[in-house]
Every structure is written in structure tokens, then in C-alpha cells.
Design an enzyme around this catalytic site. Structure first.
Site, short mmCIF file in Angstrom:
data_model
loop_
_atom_site.label_atom_id
_atom_site.label_comp_id
_atom_site.label_asym_id
_atom_site.label_seq_id
_atom_site.Cartn_x
_atom_site.Cartn_y
_atom_site.Cartn_z
N THR A 1 -36.15 -9.99 -64.49
CA THR A 1 -36.21 -8.86 -63.56
C THR A 1 -35.30 -9.05 -62.35
O THR A 1 -35.04 -10.18 -61.93
CB THR A 1 -37.67 -8.69 -63.06
OG1 THR A 1 -37.70 -7.78 -61.96
CG2 THR A 1 -38.26 -10.00 -62.58
N TYR B 1 -44.46 -12.37 -58.74
CA TYR B 1 -43.94 -11.80 -59.99
C TYR B 1 -42.50 -12.27 -60.21
O TYR B 1 -42.16 -12.87 -61.24
CB TYR B 1 -44.03 -10.27 -59.94
CG TYR B 1 -43.26 -9.58 -61.01
CD1 TYR B 1 -43.49 -9.88 -62.35
CD2 TYR B 1 -42.25 -8.65 -60.69
CE1 TYR B 1 -42.76 -9.26 -63.35
CE2 TYR B 1 -41.53 -8.03 -61.68
CZ TYR B 1 -41.78 -8.34 -63.01
OH TYR B 1 -41.05 -7.73 -63.99
#
Ligand code: UDP
Length: 329
Positions: free
Chosen positions: A119, A143
Site C-alpha cells: 500500500t 496498517y
């Protein structure tokens, strides 16, 4: 013998289910491995389903032995910024420990090709810096940090065991299968486009815009949105890249165009011809001001050209999917 099984962790989730459809269309058999914590049994439509936890090494060993996959596509992860700020331990345990077990099982089974779902959240906030694959990764939340750690892990196992990986750093994924066989549905929902469509449809009161005091033209955060079908096409290309012996590589997947939250709202109004009920709230902790890809590597080296990633097309496809009401219990 040409082995066409691909182990798809998270194949019951939003991106994983679209990847399974694309893999099947390309002649592979996608084997979904998913614990159904955030995924949907109904989304597994394109190949066998194996329910299990990434932390369960014996279960993984059995699945590798049964299917002898040629490669792993690893999507399974917790992926919400807000939750990651509140419960970082779950992110480190589930994402990092789970991936470690998966990688070890894969290497032990002799399956040494990995396509990994990373990501742009691994980059963090960089003012006026072009985000390409060489940008320093300074994630703002657990995350992004967990995904960065898994990237490091893949590189380490590359050095020790010859594991080859294609790492894709996604920007913001939106849209749905144009045939509406699969689409985006989370419970709880936290992502901008589906939340907005639910607000438009009266399924929730209003969308809350998280902060209007960012240093952007309209004060709201800017993101680079990419259509899920374009994204998974890149994964199939990444798989072929590995099968052609081209070795480990990292690619950003974004279009290079940024849209503010207010611009996404305006485009949704235009596409659906409906009012978007929204209110203004405070910033969400962990959000970067602007995340837009500045890389052309995927286009240049992989030959990837996004075909459906205009904002209008993404919202049209997401709206079509939304109206089918699938997965809603
Ligand atoms: N966002 C928002 N309201 C919401 C959900 C998201 O304003 O209810 C904003 C969020 O702050 C970010 C953008 O929409 O700027 C995209 O957020 P999303 O959670 O969809 O993806 P992320 O950027 O976290 O991967």
C-alpha cells in the site's frame, strides 16, 4: 507440467475476489484461502475455497500439499487506518505474524513466487515529494507499518531462500466488476466510495467528511483512485512477470491523478444524479494529506495501462454493484 493453481489469500475479500475472476479469465485456477472475518463466502465464485487462518501452519501445509500452487497472491490483511490506530496489536499480529507463517509454509512447500498486496500507506506523509517506488517509507499508522514489515520480510526470504516477489503498492482502490459478480462490501464499511453510495441510497444518514483544514485547494484530503479491475490486471501481469523469470520488483499502482474528498462527492452526485448527504467532521487520525503516485514503472516495465480508472467509470461500476445488494444479509 504447467501448474495453474494460484493460492489467493483473502480471495473472499474485495480485491481478492476480483483477482480470482481475473485469474480464472487468464486460465489459472484461483484457490481462495480466507478466514471470512472480513470476507464473504458468496464472493468465492471462481475456484475452490479453503477456509483457514494464516496463523495455522498445519492447515496451510495441507493446502499447499493438496493444490501445489505455482504462486501465492497474498491479499489477506486487516486494512483500516482508523482501526489500526486504535488496535495496532491486531495489525502486527494478524498481518505480520500471519504473513510470516504463510511465507514459511510457502517456502517449505517449494512455492517461491509471491505477488503481494502492499500500500501507499507505507510512504506516510511527504510534502511535495513525488511518490515513486524509491520514496522513503515512513508509515503513519500500524496498517502501513505492518505492510512495510511484510515487504521487508519478502526481501529477507528472497535472500535466504530465493523467494521471488512482486510487491504492488496500491493507491486508493475503487469500483467493481462491471458485470457485478463481485464488488466492494465491508462490515463495518469505512471506505469513501461505498460509504457515499450508501448515504446516497438512504442506507446511512450521511457521509462525514474527515477534515476540511488540510493544505489542499479545497481543504480535504487528496487520493489517487484506481479501478479494482485495472489493479487486479496488474496482478496477473505480475504473476506472468515472475513466471517469465524477471525476478523481484516493486510497483506503485495508481493513475497519477489526485481527487479530493469533495471532488469525489461531486462526481458521485453527477454520476448517480442524486444528492450526496454529507456533513463535516474532524480529521481522522493517521490520514496523510495527499497520496498520489508519481511513478511510471508499472506502465513502462510491466506494460500496465489502466482502462477503467476514470472517476466516473469507478463510481458507475460501484453504483451498479451497490444496487444489486449482494452479500447484504
Ligand atoms: N474519508 C472521509 N469520510 C469517510 C471515509 C473516508 O472523508 O467516511 C476520506 C479519508 O479521510 C481519505 C479518503 O476519504 O482522505 C479515502 O479514505 P478511505 O478510508 O476510503 O481510504 P484510505 O485513504 O484510508 O485508504
Amino acid at each position: 507440467m504447467f501448474v495453474s493453481n494460484i493460492l489467493v489469500t483473502g480471495g473472499a475479500g474485495y480485491i481478492g475476489s476480483h483477482a480470482c475472476k481475473a485469474l480464472k479469465a487468464a486460465g489459472y485456477t484461483p484457490v481462495t484461502f480466507d478466514n471470512l472475518v472480513t470476507g464473504w463466502r458468496d464472493a468465492v465464485k471462481f475456484g475452490p475455497f479453503e477456509e483457514g487462518e494464516l496463523s495455522d501452519r498445519a492447515r496451510l501445509d495441507a493446502v499447499f500439499a493438496q493444490y501445489q500452487p505455482a504462486a501465492v497472491m497474498h491479499f489477506a490483511a486487516l486494512s483500516q487506518v482508523g482501526e489500526a490506530m486504535r488496535e495496532p496489536g491486531r495489525y502486527w499480529r494478524n498481518n505480520v505474524e500471519g504473513s510470516l507463517t504463510l511465507i514459511e509454509a510457502s517456502v517449505a512447500a517449494g512455492c517461491k513466487r509471491f505477488v503481494f498486496s502492499s500500500t501507499c500507506a507505507t510512504y506516510g506523509d511527504h510534502d511535495n515529494v513525488v511518490l515513486d517506488e524509491d520514496t522513503v517509507q515512513l508509515p503513519l499508522n500500524a496498517y502501513g507499518a505492518s505492510k512495510r514489515a511484510i515487504e521487508d520480510m519478502l526481501r529477507d526470504f528472497g535472500a535466504s531462500d530465493g523467494l521471488e516477489s512482486v510487491i504492488f503498492r496500491y493507491f486508493n482502490v475503487a469500483g467493481a466488476d462491471p458485470e457485478a459478480e463481485v464488488g466492494e462490501f465491508h462490515r463495518p464499511e469505512t471506505h469513501l466510495v461505498p460509504l457515499m453510495l450508501e448515504a446516497i441510497d438512504g442506507k446511512r444518514d450521511a457521509l462525514t467528511v474527515f477534515g476540511t483544514d488540510y493544505d489542499t485547494p479545497d481543504g480535504t484530503c487528496i487520493r489517487d483512485y484506481v479501478h479494482v479491475c485495472d489493479l487486479v490486471d496488474a496482478h496477473v501481469m505480475g504473476l506472468k512477470w515472475l513466471q517469465d523469470g524477471r525476478g523481484s520488483e516493486v510497483f506503485n499502482l495508481g493513475t497519477g491523478s489526485g481527487f479530493s474528498v469533495m471532488e469525489v462527492i461531486e462526481q458521485s452526485r453527477a454520476v448517480t444524479n442524486r444528492v450526496v448527504p454529507y456533513d463535516i467532521g474532524p480529521r481522522r487520525a493517521g490520514d496523510a494529506t495527499k497520496l498520489v503516485s508519481g511513478s511510471t514503472r508499472a506502465a513502462r516495465d510491466l506494460g500496465w495501462t489502466p482502462k477503467r480508472s476514470t472517476m466516473t467509470q469507478m463510481i458507475e461500476d460501484a453504483w451498479r454493484w451497490h444496487k444489486t445488494g449482494q452479500y447484504e444479509k
